[in-house]
Design a protein around this motif. Structure first.
Motif, PDB file in Angstrom:
ATOM      1  N   TRP A  88     -34.052 -28.254  18.955  1.00 41.11           N
ATOM      2  CA  TRP A  88     -33.983 -28.504  18.164  1.00 41.11           C
ATOM      3  C   TRP A  88     -32.254 -27.531  17.969  1.00 41.11           C
ATOM      4  N   VAL A  89     -32.168 -26.303  18.124  1.00 41.30           N
ATOM      5  CA  VAL A  89     -30.527 -25.747  18.211  1.00 41.30           C
ATOM      6  C   VAL A  89     -29.862 -26.260  19.407  1.00 41.30           C
ATOM      7  N   ALA A  90     -30.771 -26.547  20.354  1.00 46.05           N
ATOM      8  CA  ALA A  90     -29.160 -27.078  20.917  1.00 46.05           C
ATOM      9  C   ALA A  90     -29.182 -28.888  20.577  1.00 46.05           C
ATOM     10  N   VAL A  91     -29.805 -29.214  20.124  1.00 44.07           N
ATOM     11  CA  VAL A  91     -29.180 -30.580  19.742  1.00 44.07           C
ATOM     12  C   VAL A  91     -28.230 -30.029  18.756  1.00 44.07           C
ATOM     13  N   LEU A  92     -28.792 -29.926  17.594  1.00 46.90           N
ATOM     14  CA  LEU A  92     -27.916 -29.186  16.661  1.00 46.90           C
ATOM     15  C   LEU A  92     -26.093 -28.518  16.942  1.00 46.90           C
ATOM     16  N   ALA A  93     -26.622 -27.672  18.121  1.00 43.17           N
ATOM     17  CA  ALA A  93     -25.188 -27.098  18.894  1.00 43.17           C
ATOM     18  C   ALA A  93     -24.548 -28.637  19.160  1.00 43.17           C
ATOM     19  N   GLY A  94     -24.965 -29.618  19.847  1.00 47.60           N
ATOM     20  CA  GLY A  94     -24.786 -30.380  20.504  1.00 47.60           C
ATOM     21  C   GLY A  94     -23.563 -31.819  19.764  1.00 47.60           C
ATOM     22  N   THR A  95     -24.118 -31.706  18.561  1.00 49.37           N
ATOM     23  CA  THR A  95     -23.442 -32.051  17.048  1.00 49.37           C
ATOM     24  C   THR A  95     -23.108 -31.916  16.562  1.00 49.37           C
ATOM     25  N   LEU A  96     -23.007 -30.523  16.075  1.00 47.59           N
ATOM     26  CA  LEU A  96     -21.316 -29.563  15.729  1.00 47.59           C
ATOM     27  C   LEU A  96     -19.963 -29.860  16.960  1.00 47.59           C
ATOM     28  N   ALA A  97     -20.105 -29.552  18.009  1.00 43.53           N
ATOM     29  CA  ALA A  97     -19.574 -29.623  19.218  1.00 43.53           C
ATOM     30  C   ALA A  97     -18.814 -31.141  19.176  1.00 43.53           C
ATOM     31  N   ALA A  98     -19.967 -32.476  18.813  1.00 43.40           N
ATOM     32  CA  ALA A  98     -19.304 -33.912  18.692  1.00 43.40           C
ATOM     33  C   ALA A  98     -18.226 -33.811  17.792  1.00 43.40           C
ATOM     34  N   THR A  99     -18.920 -33.404  16.558  1.00 44.27           N
ATOM     35  CA  THR A  99     -18.285 -33.404  15.070  1.00 44.27           C
ATOM     36  C   THR A  99     -16.816 -32.660  14.965  1.00 44.27           C
ATOM     37  N   LEU A 100     -16.644 -31.658  16.116  1.00 45.65           N
ATOM     38  CA  LEU A 100     -15.609 -30.975  16.417  1.00 45.65           C
ATOM     39  C   LEU A 100     -14.547 -32.337  16.812  1.00 45.65           C
ATOM     40  N   LEU A 101     -15.369 -32.253  18.071  1.00 46.56           N
ATOM     41  CA  LEU A 101     -14.028 -32.482  18.553  1.00 46.56           C
ATOM     42  C   LEU A 101     -13.829 -34.050  18.334  1.00 46.56           C
ATOM     43  N   THR A 160     -28.974 -22.483  27.030  1.00 45.27           N
ATOM     44  CA  THR A 160     -29.489 -20.863  27.013  1.00 45.27           C
ATOM     45  C   THR A 160     -29.546 -20.246  25.522  1.00 45.27           C
ATOM     46  N   GLN A 161     -28.232 -20.113  25.100  1.00 45.03           N
ATOM     47  CA  GLN A 161     -28.169 -19.632  23.818  1.00 45.03           C
ATOM     48  C   GLN A 161     -27.653 -20.424  22.898  1.00 45.03           C
ATOM     49  N   PRO A 162     -28.390 -21.607  22.446  1.00 48.26           N
ATOM     50  CA  PRO A 162     -28.298 -22.158  21.576  1.00 48.26           C
ATOM     51  C   PRO A 162     -27.435 -21.736  20.383  1.00 48.26           C
ATOM     52  N   ALA A 163     -27.906 -20.711  20.005  1.00 51.04           N
ATOM     53  CA  ALA A 163     -28.306 -20.477  18.697  1.00 51.04           C
ATOM     54  C   ALA A 163     -26.446 -19.002  18.292  1.00 51.04           C
ATOM     55  N   HIS A 164     -26.433 -19.080  19.671  1.00 49.35           N
ATOM     56  CA  HIS A 164     -24.698 -17.990  19.493  1.00 49.35           C
ATOM     57  C   HIS A 164     -23.549 -19.183  19.182  1.00 49.35           C
ATOM     58  N   VAL A 165     -24.124 -20.597  19.988  1.00 52.73           N
ATOM     59  CA  VAL A 165     -23.038 -21.616  20.600  1.00 52.73           C
ATOM     60  C   VAL A 165     -22.968 -22.383  18.899  1.00 52.73           C
ATOM     61  N   VAL A 166     -23.865 -22.423  18.247  1.00 49.48           N
ATOM     62  CA  VAL A 166     -23.745 -22.981  17.073  1.00 49.48           C
ATOM     63  C   VAL A 166     -23.283 -21.908  15.745  1.00 49.48           C
ATOM     64  N   ALA A 167     -23.347 -21.203  16.033  1.00 43.42           N
ATOM     65  CA  ALA A 167     -22.734 -20.116  15.007  1.00 43.42           C
ATOM     66  C   ALA A 167     -21.196 -19.623  15.947  1.00 43.42           C
ATOM     67  N   VAL A 168     -20.821 -19.552  17.074  1.00 41.77           N
ATOM     68  CA  VAL A 168     -19.567 -19.837  17.105  1.00 41.77           C
ATOM     69  C   VAL A 168     -18.545 -21.261  16.739  1.00 41.77           C
ATOM     70  N   ILE A 169     -19.386 -21.803  16.756  1.00 43.76           N
ATOM     71  CA  ILE A 169     -18.258 -23.202  16.421  1.00 43.76           C
ATOM     72  C   ILE A 169     -17.859 -23.579  15.259  1.00 43.76           C
ATOM     73  N   ASP A 170     -19.175 -22.984  14.266  1.00 45.26           N
ATOM     74  CA  ASP A 170     -19.325 -23.137  13.021  1.00 45.26           C
ATOM     75  C   ASP A 170     -18.246 -22.465  12.613  1.00 45.26           C
ATOM     76  N   GLN A 171     -17.736 -21.326  12.969  1.00 47.59           N
ATOM     77  CA  GLN A 171     -16.172 -20.415  12.666  1.00 47.59           C
ATOM     78  C   GLN A 171     -15.495 -21.509  12.745  1.00 47.59           C
ATOM     79  N   VAL A 172     -15.088 -22.326  13.148  1.00 43.59           N
ATOM     80  CA  VAL A 172     -14.009 -23.368  13.380  1.00 43.59           C
ATOM     81  C   VAL A 172     -14.660 -24.676  13.625  1.00 43.59           C
ATOM     82  N   ASN A 173     -15.454 -25.078  13.239  1.00 41.60           N
ATOM     83  CA  ASN A 173     -15.681 -26.331  12.990  1.00 41.60           C
ATOM     84  C   ASN A 173     -15.105 -27.163  11.282  1.00 41.60           C
ATOM     85  N   PHE A 174     -14.955 -25.932  10.573  1.00 44.11           N
ATOM     86  CA  PHE A 174     -14.490 -26.293   8.875  1.00 44.11           C
ATOM     87  C   PHE A 174     -12.717 -27.081   8.510  1.00 44.11           C
ATOM     88  N   LEU A 175     -12.288 -26.294  10.523  1.00 35.65           N
ATOM     89  CA  LEU A 175     -10.142 -26.088   9.343  1.00 35.65           C
ATOM     90  C   LEU A 175     -10.288 -28.051   9.468  1.00 35.65           C
TER      91      LEU A 175
END
Length: 216
Positions: free
Chosen positions: A8-21, A57-72
């Protein structure tokens, strides 16, 4: 259960990245392809080689780091703080699969709060304006938890965007000093009250003596 949570976290990370991109792009509606697994590369002081985080392998960390820049937003401040006040710079590259898509410079220890610089030149060649932004107060701890060698930060007392230092001055967080100051104020108040009482007593005694002399 653990596997389901990780998936679930991996899917969330992919969704965040797709939204950001997808920010800053527009085109005819079409069926969205399945987003590639998100990833993040981090480089900066204390890292002898890039810190590679992947959603598999590290979905929670990926989501947390992307969250630092996805609101710009689309535009930021054209001019940033003075270089001497920014502190260490950590460059974050957001990836789709293994393809770099976006890059950001993060300054978690900047004076006045974390800062983000988004360069105009991006790996995916999309057109976007360069700009400076206030970062999240959680930036330093997020990077540290992900593996960046930063000192642990205990004194973030508010959330949201902006700020990275104590909101309250150092001396206001010292309870012993507060008690000493309170006792000092109480002592001064008591002395003042005693002085006032003595003045009133002497005054009354003088008036009584004066009246007694006149009535003789």
């Amino acid at each position: 259960m653990v596997r389901q949570m990780r998936r679930w976290v991996a899917v969330l990370a992919g969704t965040l990245a797709a939204t950001l991109l997808s920010l800053g792009t527009a085109g005819p509606a079409a069926a969205a392809p399945k987003p590639a697994p998100a990833g993040v590369d981090i480089t900066g002081p204390g890292l002898s080689e890039p810190l590679r985080l992947r959603a598999e392998t590290q979905p929670a960390h990926v989501v947390a780091v992307i969250d630092q820049v996805n609101f710009l937003g689309r535009t930021g401040q054209p001019k940033g703080p003075k270089a001497a006040t920014l502190g260490p710079k950590y460059t974050v590259v957001v990836l789709a699969g293994e393809t770099p898509k976006q890059t950001y410079d993060l300054y978690p220890k900047a004076v006045g709060g974390p800062r983000i610089y988004r360069p105009a030149k991006q790996p995916d060649s999309r057109k976007i304006g360069a700009g400076w932004f206030l970062g999240r107060l959680s930036m330093s701890e997020t990077l540290r938890t992900a593996g960046v060698p930063l000192e642990r930060q205990f004194d973030t007392v508010s959330g949201g965007v902006g700020g990275g230092e104590r909101v309250l001055p150092e001396d206001t967080l010292d309870p012993a000093k507060d008690i000493d100051e309170a006792l000092g104020e109480l002592q001064r108040l008591l002395l003042l009250n005693v002085a006032v009482m003595l003045t009133i007593t002497v005054g009354l005694a003088g008036i009584a003596l004066l009246i007694r002399r006149r009535t003789r």
